[in-house]
Design an enzyme around this catalytic site. Structure first.
Site, PDB file in Angstrom:
ATOM      1  N   LYS A 229      -6.332   7.823   9.443  1.00 28.23           N
ATOM      2  CA  LYS A 229      -6.805   6.438   9.451  1.00 28.23           C
ATOM      3  C   LYS A 229      -7.368   6.137  11.080  1.00 28.23           C
ATOM      4  O   LYS A 229      -7.872   5.307  11.283  1.00 28.23           O
ATOM      5  CB  LYS A 229      -5.566   5.630   9.477  1.00 28.23           C
ATOM      6  CG  LYS A 229      -5.065   5.876   8.028  1.00 28.23           C
ATOM      7  CD  LYS A 229      -6.063   5.481   6.913  1.00 28.23           C
ATOM      8  CE  LYS A 229      -5.307   5.474   5.529  1.00 28.23           C
ATOM      9  NZ  LYS A 229      -4.871   6.711   4.800  1.00 28.23           N
TER      10      LYS A 229
ATOM     11  N   GLY B   3      -5.844  -2.819  -0.317  1.00 29.46           N
ATOM     12  CA  GLY B   3      -5.003  -2.914  -1.347  1.00 29.46           C
ATOM     13  C   GLY B   3      -5.213  -4.419  -1.881  1.00 29.46           C
ATOM     14  O   GLY B   3      -4.506  -4.746  -2.891  1.00 29.46           O
TER      15      GLY B   3
ATOM     16  N   GLY C 220       0.667  -1.019  -0.008  1.00 30.86           N
ATOM     17  CA  GLY C 220      -0.154   0.118   0.109  1.00 30.86           C
ATOM     18  C   GLY C 220       0.652   1.352  -0.051  1.00 30.86           C
ATOM     19  O   GLY C 220       2.173   1.226  -0.041  1.00 30.86           O
TER      20      GLY C 220
ATOM     21  N   GLY D 148      -6.289  -4.373   4.234  1.00 34.61           N
ATOM     22  CA  GLY D 148      -6.698  -5.101   2.961  1.00 34.61           C
ATOM     23  C   GLY D 148      -7.465  -4.481   1.890  1.00 34.61           C
ATOM     24  O   GLY D 148      -8.008  -4.905   0.759  1.00 34.61           O
TER      25      GLY D 148
ATOM     26  N   GLU E 227      -0.601 -10.371   4.304  1.00 36.09           N
ATOM     27  CA  GLU E 227      -0.331  -9.174   5.393  1.00 36.09           C
ATOM     28  C   GLU E 227      -0.662  -9.680   6.704  1.00 36.09           C
ATOM     29  O   GLU E 227       0.048  -9.514   7.598  1.00 36.09           O
ATOM     30  CB  GLU E 227      -1.333  -7.846   4.879  1.00 36.09           C
ATOM     31  CG  GLU E 227      -0.614  -7.205   3.879  1.00 36.09           C
ATOM     32  CD  GLU E 227      -1.479  -5.724   3.731  1.00 36.09           C
ATOM     33  OE1 GLU E 227      -1.248  -4.803   3.175  1.00 36.09           O
ATOM     34  OE2 GLU E 227      -2.889  -6.018   4.086  1.00 36.09           O
TER      35      GLU E 227
END
Length: 229
Positions: free
Chosen positions: A129, A105, A35, A103, A111
């Site tokens: 975020k 991306g 990302g 997730g 991950e």
């Protein structure tokens, strides 16, 4: 988002990434996320490697592996190691309790494997975020194609509104050859309980709720670095 806002957000991502890579030590095996924010960290690590830092790394996606190799970072096969010393990745949302949604991306399964293997899982983010409750961002669910409809129906039974991810009007496939359902559960009161419920669904390979997997979140806000752990 305007260009000025995007530039500001990128500046925060870069500042957080620079703070995170300072934690990487000579000889470490490093887990590399996927990302935009993780990309900043990988580029900073590449500079350190060029200056003599001796590390090896595992990648959470094909595109991350290609970027790292282009910067001179030695990549190990993820399936052949059992732990990493430190991992650096981004998040789509996080709370002060270190619950995450990841997730967006499309690399959530790898991950999650990297985070689970990591002795020190670091998340780097900009201030946008941080949330009080997870759920404004949908929860990505990686699903084996032959179980797609079954998993979709089970998500509906958990009061989620699922939507198959597409790109250019075609089904989106992960690096692992799987589909993604983006599941909207609204604001999530109990992320751990929802995570446990999703884990029970056969055919669901991984979901984007990362619970009890993060050592610390390094967030940049304006010119300040704030650490949650």
């Amino acid at each position: 988002m305007g260009i000025i806002d995007q530039n500001h957000q990128n500046a925060e991502k870069l500042a957080a990434a620079k703070a995170a890579v300072k934690l990487v030590k000579n000889g470490d095996i490093v887990g590399l996320g996927t990302g935009t924010t993780a990309t900043f960290a990988i580029k900073e690590l590449g500079k350190l490697v060029a200056e003599g830092l001796n590390i090896k790394a595992v990648a959470s996606s094909i595109r991350t592996e290609e970027l790292a190799k282009s910067l001179g970072i030695e990549i190990l096969n993820l399936g052949e190691i059992s732990s990493v010393d430190i991992s650096i990745d981004g998040a789509d949302e996080f709370t002060e309790g270190l619950d995450l949604i990841k997730g967006g991306g499309g690399a959530l399964f790898r991950e999650k494997i990297v985070a689970s293997m990591s002795k020190n899982a670091i998340i780097v983010t900009d201030a946008s975020k941080k949330v009080k409750k997870l759920g404004s961002f949908t929860v990505p669910v990686e699903v084996i194609p032959l179980a797609y409809q079954y998993v979709f129906d089970q998500i509906t039974k958990l009061n989620g509104k699922g939507k198959k991810r597409t790109t250019d009007h075609q089904d989106y496939f992960t690096d692992n050859g799987n589909l993604i359902i983006d599941a909207d559960f609204g604001l999530i009161d109990d992320p751990k309980a929802l995570s446990n419920d999703l884990n029970k669904i056969d055919g669901l390979l991984a979901h984007g709720l990362f619970i009890d997997l993060t050592a610390q979140v390094i967030m940049s806000e304006q010119s300040e670095i704030i650490i949650f752990k």
